[in-house]
Design a protein around this motif. Structure first.
Motif, PDB file in Angstrom:
ATOM      1  N   LEU A   1       0.898  -1.089   0.023  1.00 56.11           N
ATOM      2  CA  LEU A   1       0.081  -0.240  -0.056  1.00 56.11           C
ATOM      3  C   LEU A   1       0.758   1.179   0.009  1.00 56.11           C
ATOM      4  O   LEU A   1       0.411   2.419  -0.239  1.00 56.11           O
ATOM      5  CB  LEU A   1      -1.138   0.032   1.162  1.00 56.11           C
ATOM      6  CG  LEU A   1      -1.957  -1.258   1.364  1.00 56.11           C
ATOM      7  CD1 LEU A   1      -2.721  -0.927   2.299  1.00 56.11           C
ATOM      8  CD2 LEU A   1      -2.895  -1.033   0.025  1.00 56.11           C
ATOM      9  N   GLY A   2       2.237   1.060   0.295  1.00 56.48           N
ATOM     10  CA  GLY A   2       3.050   2.246   0.320  1.00 56.48           C
ATOM     11  C   GLY A   2       3.394   2.793  -1.302  1.00 56.48           C
ATOM     12  O   GLY A   2       3.981   3.649  -1.588  1.00 56.48           O
TER      13      GLY A   2
ATOM     14  N   VAL B   1      -8.200  -4.803  -1.460  1.00 54.55           N
ATOM     15  CA  VAL B   1      -8.404  -6.066  -1.075  1.00 54.55           C
ATOM     16  C   VAL B   1      -7.238  -6.393   0.072  1.00 54.55           C
ATOM     17  O   VAL B   1      -7.390  -6.809   1.141  1.00 54.55           O
ATOM     18  CB  VAL B   1      -8.272  -7.008  -2.151  1.00 54.55           C
ATOM     19  CG1 VAL B   1      -8.198  -8.589  -1.384  1.00 54.55           C
ATOM     20  CG2 VAL B   1      -9.536  -7.273  -3.050  1.00 54.55           C
ATOM     21  N   LEU B   2      -5.946  -5.686  -0.267  1.00 56.27           N
ATOM     22  CA  LEU B   2      -4.985  -5.965   0.833  1.00 56.27           C
ATOM     23  C   LEU B   2      -5.437  -5.075   2.014  1.00 56.27           C
ATOM     24  O   LEU B   2      -5.011  -5.529   3.167  1.00 56.27           O
ATOM     25  CB  LEU B   2      -3.610  -5.294   0.057  1.00 56.27           C
ATOM     26  CG  LEU B   2      -2.834  -6.302  -0.713  1.00 56.27           C
ATOM     27  CD1 LEU B   2      -1.685  -5.668  -1.668  1.00 56.27           C
ATOM     28  CD2 LEU B   2      -2.439  -7.640   0.019  1.00 56.27           C
ATOM     29  N   GLY B   3      -5.921  -4.007   1.859  1.00 53.69           N
ATOM     30  CA  GLY B   3      -6.324  -2.904   2.733  1.00 53.69           C
ATOM     31  C   GLY B   3      -7.383  -3.843   3.956  1.00 53.69           C
ATOM     32  O   GLY B   3      -7.144  -4.010   5.151  1.00 53.69           O
TER      33      GLY B   3
ATOM     34  N   ILE C   1      -0.559   0.548  -6.624  1.00 51.70           N
ATOM     35  CA  ILE C   1      -1.177  -0.407  -5.995  1.00 51.70           C
ATOM     36  C   ILE C   1      -2.275   0.044  -5.057  1.00 51.70           C
ATOM     37  O   ILE C   1      -3.293  -0.453  -5.004  1.00 51.70           O
ATOM     38  CB  ILE C   1      -0.206  -1.480  -5.303  1.00 51.70           C
ATOM     39  CG1 ILE C   1       0.632  -2.115  -6.348  1.00 51.70           C
ATOM     40  CG2 ILE C   1      -0.857  -2.708  -4.450  1.00 51.70           C
ATOM     41  CD1 ILE C   1       1.781  -2.948  -5.762  1.00 51.70           C
ATOM     42  N   ALA C   2      -1.720   0.905  -4.331  1.00 49.15           N
ATOM     43  CA  ALA C   2      -2.745   1.448  -3.180  1.00 49.15           C
ATOM     44  C   ALA C   2      -4.235   1.875  -3.840  1.00 49.15           C
ATOM     45  O   ALA C   2      -5.182   1.963  -3.154  1.00 49.15           O
ATOM     46  CB  ALA C   2      -2.350   2.600  -2.419  1.00 49.15           C
ATOM     47  N   ASP C   3      -4.105   2.565  -5.072  1.00 48.19           N
ATOM     48  CA  ASP C   3      -5.468   3.169  -5.869  1.00 48.19           C
ATOM     49  C   ASP C   3      -6.166   2.009  -6.542  1.00 48.19           C
ATOM     50  O   ASP C   3      -7.198   2.477  -7.204  1.00 48.19           O
ATOM     51  CB  ASP C   3      -5.004   4.139  -6.774  1.00 48.19           C
ATOM     52  CG  ASP C   3      -4.613   5.450  -5.804  1.00 48.19           C
ATOM     53  OD1 ASP C   3      -4.868   5.669  -4.558  1.00 48.19           O
ATOM     54  OD2 ASP C   3      -3.696   6.274  -6.357  1.00 48.19           O
ATOM     55  N   SER C   4      -5.677   0.855  -6.608  1.00 48.15           N
ATOM     56  CA  SER C   4      -6.498  -0.181  -7.505  1.00 48.15           C
ATOM     57  C   SER C   4      -7.355  -1.081  -6.483  1.00 48.15           C
ATOM     58  O   SER C   4      -7.402  -0.874  -5.278  1.00 48.15           O
ATOM     59  CB  SER C   4      -5.289  -1.149  -7.999  1.00 48.15           C
ATOM     60  OG  SER C   4      -4.486  -1.830  -6.936  1.00 48.15           O
TER      61      SER C   4
END
Length: 162
Positions: free
Chosen positions: A62-63, A75-77, A67-70
């Motif tokens: 997420l850093g 899902v990772l969050g 990736i953070a905006d997808s």
């Protein structure tokens, strides 16, 4: 970006610590179990440490802004948030199945090691032999220590047996 790499390295170090404490019977594994025992939390090695490591592992991608905006980042969050909740629940004094504790794994490994050693040493047990019978490794042979294949002459020999 470098923060994500640092979090990834930190999470891997926590996972290595957990694997050593849970699944090895070595000096570093014993040291890790002693450290965790001093923390006083019952489910420390069973839930707290792996849940924390997985939460950090889910958070490290997420850093990266792409990736953070997808959807993958979302899902990772959620997965990271789930592991944080599991880590918080692990502080409750609930009993888990025996196989989730490192003591069970240590005893299981020692029992399996004793069984394998006993199986490997069965053939060395000369107390089972009858007096006057063959001894050592010859006891397991059907025809004694020398069967007919070892007493025959070589098939390539030119002729007579002396």
């Amino acid at each position: 970006m470098w923060g994500a790499v640092g979090v990834f390295g930190f999470s891997l170090s926590i996972i290595v610590y957990w694997v050593l404490a849970m699944f090895t019977d070595t000096g570093p594994g014993e040291f890790a179990r002693e450290i965790s025992a001093q923390m006083g939390v019952k489910n420390n090695l069973s839930l707290t440490i792996p849940a924390t490591a997985l939460a950090f592992l889910c958070a490290c991608p997420l850093g990266v802004p792409v990736i953070a905006d997808s959807v993958f980042g979302t899902v990772l969050g959620f997965a990271g948030f789930f592991f944080v909740l599991v880590g918080l629940v692990s502080f409750l004094p609930v009993s888990l199945p025996a196989w989730m504790y490192p003591e069970w794994h240590v005893e299981w490994r020692r029992r399996r090691r004793r069984e394998r050693l006993a199986e490997a040493n069965v053939w060395r047990d000369t107390s089972r032999l009858e007096p006057g019978g063959p001894s050592g490794s010859a006891a397991g042979c059907v025809n004694g220590p020398f069967d007919s294949a070892t007493t025959d002459s070589f098939p390539d020999s030119p002729g007579d047996d002396a």
